[in-house]
Design a protein around this motif. Structure first.
Motif, PDB file in Angstrom:
ATOM      1  N   ILE A 196      -1.452   5.418   5.577  1.00 46.82           N
ATOM      2  CA  ILE A 196      -1.702   4.097   5.000  1.00 46.82           C
ATOM      3  C   ILE A 196      -0.414   3.616   4.320  1.00 46.82           C
ATOM      4  O   ILE A 196       0.216   4.385   3.571  1.00 46.82           O
ATOM      5  CB  ILE A 196      -2.858   4.146   3.967  1.00 46.82           C
ATOM      6  CG1 ILE A 196      -4.153   4.597   4.662  1.00 46.82           C
ATOM      7  CG2 ILE A 196      -3.067   2.789   3.294  1.00 46.82           C
ATOM      8  CD1 ILE A 196      -5.335   4.799   3.727  1.00 46.82           C
ATOM      9  N   PRO A 197       0.025   2.353   4.573  1.00 50.30           N
ATOM     10  CA  PRO A 197       1.244   1.845   3.909  1.00 50.30           C
ATOM     11  C   PRO A 197       1.123   1.979   2.388  1.00 50.30           C
ATOM     12  O   PRO A 197       0.044   1.723   1.829  1.00 50.30           O
ATOM     13  CB  PRO A 197       1.278   0.363   4.320  1.00 50.30           C
ATOM     14  CG  PRO A 197       0.426   0.267   5.537  1.00 50.30           C
ATOM     15  CD  PRO A 197      -0.582   1.363   5.443  1.00 50.30           C
ATOM     16  N   PRO A 198       2.209   2.389   1.700  1.00 47.85           N
ATOM     17  CA  PRO A 198       2.136   2.660   0.241  1.00 47.85           C
ATOM     18  C   PRO A 198       1.594   1.478  -0.561  1.00 47.85           C
ATOM     19  O   PRO A 198       0.829   1.647  -1.508  1.00 47.85           O
ATOM     20  CB  PRO A 198       3.595   2.963  -0.131  1.00 47.85           C
ATOM     21  CG  PRO A 198       4.311   3.196   1.146  1.00 47.85           C
ATOM     22  CD  PRO A 198       3.524   2.665   2.271  1.00 47.85           C
ATOM     23  N   GLU A 199       1.974   0.229  -0.133  1.00 44.85           N
ATOM     24  CA  GLU A 199       1.529  -0.932  -0.928  1.00 44.85           C
ATOM     25  C   GLU A 199       0.017  -1.169  -0.835  1.00 44.85           C
ATOM     26  O   GLU A 199      -0.552  -1.920  -1.627  1.00 44.85           O
ATOM     27  CB  GLU A 199       2.308  -2.202  -0.534  1.00 44.85           C
ATOM     28  CG  GLU A 199       2.006  -2.750   0.863  1.00 44.85           C
ATOM     29  CD  GLU A 199       2.845  -2.102   1.979  1.00 44.85           C
ATOM     30  OE1 GLU A 199       2.857  -2.676   3.086  1.00 44.85           O
ATOM     31  OE2 GLU A 199       3.466  -1.044   1.742  1.00 44.85           O
ATOM     32  N   LEU A 200      -0.646  -0.518   0.160  1.00 44.38           N
ATOM     33  CA  LEU A 200      -2.092  -0.730   0.314  1.00 44.38           C
ATOM     34  C   LEU A 200      -2.905   0.463  -0.200  1.00 44.38           C
ATOM     35  O   LEU A 200      -4.134   0.440  -0.153  1.00 44.38           O
ATOM     36  CB  LEU A 200      -2.448  -0.991   1.791  1.00 44.38           C
ATOM     37  CG  LEU A 200      -1.933  -2.287   2.404  1.00 44.38           C
ATOM     38  CD1 LEU A 200      -2.288  -2.349   3.884  1.00 44.38           C
ATOM     39  CD2 LEU A 200      -2.526  -3.510   1.698  1.00 44.38           C
ATOM     40  N   MET A 201      -2.217   1.534  -0.648  1.00 39.16           N
ATOM     41  CA  MET A 201      -2.919   2.771  -1.038  1.00 39.16           C
ATOM     42  C   MET A 201      -3.984   2.530  -2.114  1.00 39.16           C
ATOM     43  O   MET A 201      -5.126   2.965  -1.995  1.00 39.16           O
ATOM     44  CB  MET A 201      -1.918   3.812  -1.565  1.00 39.16           C
ATOM     45  CG  MET A 201      -1.119   4.494  -0.481  1.00 39.16           C
ATOM     46  SD  MET A 201      -2.103   5.464   0.659  1.00 39.16           S
ATOM     47  CE  MET A 201      -1.972   7.073  -0.062  1.00 39.16           C
ATOM     48  N   LYS A 202      -3.601   1.789  -3.172  1.00 36.37           N
ATOM     49  CA  LYS A 202      -4.522   1.597  -4.291  1.00 36.37           C
ATOM     50  C   LYS A 202      -5.747   0.791  -3.843  1.00 36.37           C
ATOM     51  O   LYS A 202      -6.894   1.151  -4.118  1.00 36.37           O
ATOM     52  CB  LYS A 202      -3.812   0.903  -5.459  1.00 36.37           C
ATOM     53  CG  LYS A 202      -4.726   0.818  -6.692  1.00 36.37           C
ATOM     54  CD  LYS A 202      -4.069   0.143  -7.863  1.00 36.37           C
ATOM     55  CE  LYS A 202      -4.987   0.070  -9.075  1.00 36.37           C
ATOM     56  NZ  LYS A 202      -6.366  -0.296  -8.788  1.00 36.37           N
ATOM     57  N   GLU A 203      -5.460  -0.314  -3.108  1.00 36.76           N
ATOM     58  CA  GLU A 203      -6.577  -1.171  -2.652  1.00 36.76           C
ATOM     59  C   GLU A 203      -7.520  -0.383  -1.743  1.00 36.76           C
ATOM     60  O   GLU A 203      -8.742  -0.464  -1.860  1.00 36.76           O
ATOM     61  CB  GLU A 203      -6.034  -2.403  -1.913  1.00 36.76           C
ATOM     62  CG  GLU A 203      -7.135  -3.433  -1.651  1.00 36.76           C
ATOM     63  CD  GLU A 203      -6.700  -4.566  -0.716  1.00 36.76           C
ATOM     64  OE1 GLU A 203      -7.602  -5.283  -0.229  1.00 36.76           O
ATOM     65  OE2 GLU A 203      -5.494  -4.730  -0.471  1.00 36.76           O
ATOM     66  N   ALA A 204      -6.941   0.437  -0.848  1.00 37.83           N
ATOM     67  CA  ALA A 204      -7.763   1.226   0.085  1.00 37.83           C
ATOM     68  C   ALA A 204      -8.653   2.210  -0.690  1.00 37.83           C
ATOM     69  O   ALA A 204      -9.841   2.375  -0.371  1.00 37.83           O
ATOM     70  CB  ALA A 204      -6.872   1.976   1.067  1.00 37.83           C
TER      71      ALA A 204
END
Length: 694
Positions: A196-204
């Protein structure tokens, strides 16, 4: 069995249903190249429809096309788009085990989505949602999920999230397995898995937690782990989603862009993972030997054979009958029993459909969808191996309530016209055709205005027959309200043998709950009339009841009792007594206070609450009687009885009153007496019509 899926794809017009089906066929190797719906190459999609709006949801040359994904076999079934409240829709939905509800990420939940969803709820079909068109400007899948919850009352959550939207849409994050997927290659056929792209980790992580929370509300096993804060593996989450989806307590939401070839393979994985196989859906049959008692069907290939013919098609080799097998196994050359007609038939040829190509097979078992050639039957007939007498749908066919006079515009088309009428009658038992003996016109009868409109439209499309349609006619009836006596002597002498017959007795109304519409009782004592003449007397009365003297419509709910009479040794004959009965009825009928009955419909109207006022006002204007009114979410559901004669053009006026958001279903309730004013009008117009003919 657990590797079979029978699914339907349904959606609002223009949500990308045809495009999605085209991609599914391409990725499963069913077709070699992709063609767009309005593509520049002019080929058109494999499953493309002529005029999507009026035709069925997806027009395929076959009712079911099947494809293979991994080790699963998926049958895609043509789900009717029009909710024309007839037997046809019911049968198509009976055949489905699961469905995909396609929604547009820009328009969200639209009016037809609500209608389609309501149908699926009525038939308890588990479903997945697919939010399409993520590449379009204004795409917002989270808004659509909110609408799914608020408008359709779905307990749902996303199992994926997009990597970029609109022009930036590149791929999807799978929240269950916590992986990112990209679709590479000319047609997105290469599925590439990445972190998962790092910028989307939290949202995911947040969205995965929200998914687990919503599923754990309806699944006890998952709830326990969630409350104890134990880590939840992808396999456990997948199993919980499957249990909740099949139990109709949860809807997993997938997303992608079919046009840009993104997300379709993951949706196919979802169909295999979360939708039920034939044995997980509870089906029941009606046992004809036990007054239509419900019987659960196990779905095992070894049980007694039970199958439903859910669609007919005129193929190159005669009639093609689509069968959904519910239990048992069918082999080519075997004998089957058609439970509806009681006839035994032999299976000459058994095929499996691939869009418009066929593949011969030797046998098929429970859960499969196959087609048979060369068997005469009607749509909705149930076939068994003869050991049981089950039917899959009720055998009680409602009586048609409305007729239209129909005529062909040109003489050349009459052969096609009769061909069309024959086929439609086979497909739909609620559709009838008869000749009016007085006017010589062809009358088609059905369950309502929309029902007959669709058939006139289909005639134009499928058989190129232009037909002109007369004013709708309502099937009135006549009845009597008091007892009246008759005593009539029919005597005629004209050289040679004359005619002589006297009948005496009375007519009276049958009780309201009577199952029969006409009853003849012979209460003669002694031999005043020889027994051989009694059937002729009954025949005379039946003939007289075929047309009452008020408006010439059949008389029903009547008991005729014969108490006395007289015969002549030479002059009496069957004809004399038949005529005596006929004239005796006409003589006493006016004294029995005859009334006119009209068909009254049970109408259920569903419209947003803000339109309740105008809708109720309109019901009162149509002389309707409101029986029940309740709230269902944001909708008001009004149940009422309205005379069919006042229902013409209702669909148009309901649409304009509710900005296209209202819908109604209408079914026959019973025949009830008309008001004195309406009776006067009907009698006057009947009299005027009779005088004009003279």
């Amino acid at each position: 069995m657990n590797k079979i899926r029978n699914i339907g794809i349904s959606a609002h017009i223009d949500s990308g249903k045809t495009t999605l089906t085209e991609r599914i066929l391409f990725y499963t190797g069913r077709i070699d190249s992709i063609h767009e719906v309005r593509g520049k190459d002019g080929v058109g999609a494999k499953m493309d429809s002529m005029d999507l709006e009026r035709e069925k949801g997806i027009t395929i040359q076959s009712a079911a096309t099947h494809c293979v994904w991994g080790d699963h076999q998926i049958n895609i079934i043509d789900t009717p788009g029009h909710v024309d409240f007839t037997i046809e829709v019911e049968r198509a939905l009976r055949v489905l085990d699961g469905a995909i509800l396609v929604l547009c990420s820009v328009s969200g939940v639209q009016s037809q989505s609500i209608t389609v969803d309501r149908q699926m709820k009525r038939y308890d079909v588990p479903r997945l949602a697919f939010i399409n068109k993520l590449d379009r400007a204004g795409a917002d899948p989270w808004r659509v999920i909110e609408q799914l919850r608020s408008k359709l009352r779905h307990n749902c959550a996303a199992v994926q999230m997009p990597i970029g939207l609109e022009g930036e849409h590149r791929g999807l994050v799978d929240l269950i397995h916590e992986r990112a997927f990209y679709f590479e290659g000319a047609h997105g056929e290469k599925l590439v898995q990445k972190e998962i792209p790092p910028e989307l980790m939290k949202e995911a992580a947040d969205r995965r937690r929200a998914l687990i929370e919503i599923v754990s509300e309806v699944d006890d096993d998952l709830a326990e782990r969630f409350v104890n804060d134990e880590p939840i593996t992808p396999a456990e989450l997948e199993a919980a989603i499957r249990r909740a989806t099949i139990a109709l307590r949860f809807t997993p939401v997938f997303m992608g862009s079919a046009f840009k070839n993104k997300g379709v393979q993951l949706l196919l994985n979802g169909v295999c993972s979360f939708l039920p196989c034939p044995t997980e859906v509870s089906n029941y049959a009606l046992d004809q030997n036990k007054k239509e008692e419900k019987v659960a069907i196990t779905g095992s290939p070894t049980g007694p054979f039970v199958a439903l013919a859910f669609k007919l098609e005129e193929g190159r080799f005669g009639q093609l009958t689509y069968l959904r097998i519910y239990e048992g196994t069918i082999r080519r050359g075997e004998n089957l029993l058609n439970v509806v007609t009681g006839k035994k038939v032999k299976v000459p040829r058994l095929v499996k459909m691939h869009a418009d190509d066929m593949e011969d097979i030797q046998s098929a078992h429970a859960g499969e969808i196959v087609a048979m050639f060369g068997i005469e039957c009607s749509s909705g007939d149930t076939f068994t191996d003869g050991s049981v007498r089950y039917t899959m749908t009720s055998m009680t066919v409602p009586e048609p309530v409305m007729s239209l006079a129909i005529a062909v515009s040109s003489k050349d088309a009459s052969a096609q016209f009769s061909k069309a009428l024959n086929r439609f009658q086979k497909e739909d038992p609620t559709f009838r055709v008869k000749l009016d003996p007085e006017s010589g016109q062809t009358l088609i009868s059905g369950m309502g205005e929309l029902h007959l409109d669709i058939y006139v439209e289909r005639m134009k499309r499928e058989y190129k027959v232009e037909a002109s349609v007369g004013k709708p006619q309502v099937n009135f009836r006549e009845a009597i309200s008091t007892r009246a006596d008759f005593n009539y002597l029919h005597k005629k002498q004209s050289g040679g043998q004359g005619q002589y017959g006297r009948v005496e007795g009375y007519i009276e109304p049958l009780p309201e709950d009577s199952e029969v519409k006409f009853e003849f009782k012979n209460m003669l004592v002694g031999q005043a009339i020889p027994n051989s003449y009694i059937p002729s007397i009954e025949k005379g009365f039946i003939e007289a009841c075929n047309s009452g003297s008020l408006i010439g419509h059949p008389v029903e709910g009547i008991r005729i009792v014969l108490t006395d009479g007289a015969a002549h040794a030479v002059d009496s004959s069957e004809l004399a007594f038949k005529l005596a009965a006929l004239y005796a009825f006409r003589q006493c009928y006016p004294a029995a206070d005859p009334v006119i009955l009209e068909p009254v419909m049970l109408v259920e109207i569903k419209a947003p609450t803000e339109f309740q006022g105008p809708v109720v006002g309109d019901i009162n204007r149509r002389k309707g009687m409101i029986v029940n009114s309740e709230q269902e979410g944001d909708d008001a559901v009004i149940t009422c009885h309205i005379p069919l004669n006042n229902m013409f053009g209702y669909s148009t006026s309901l649409r304009s009153m509710t900005q296209g958001k209202g819908e109604f279903t209408m079914e026959y309730y019973k025949h009830l007496g008309v008001s004195a004013e309406v009776q006067r009008q009907l009698e006057t117009s009947h009299k005027k019509g009779s005088d004009d003919k003279k």
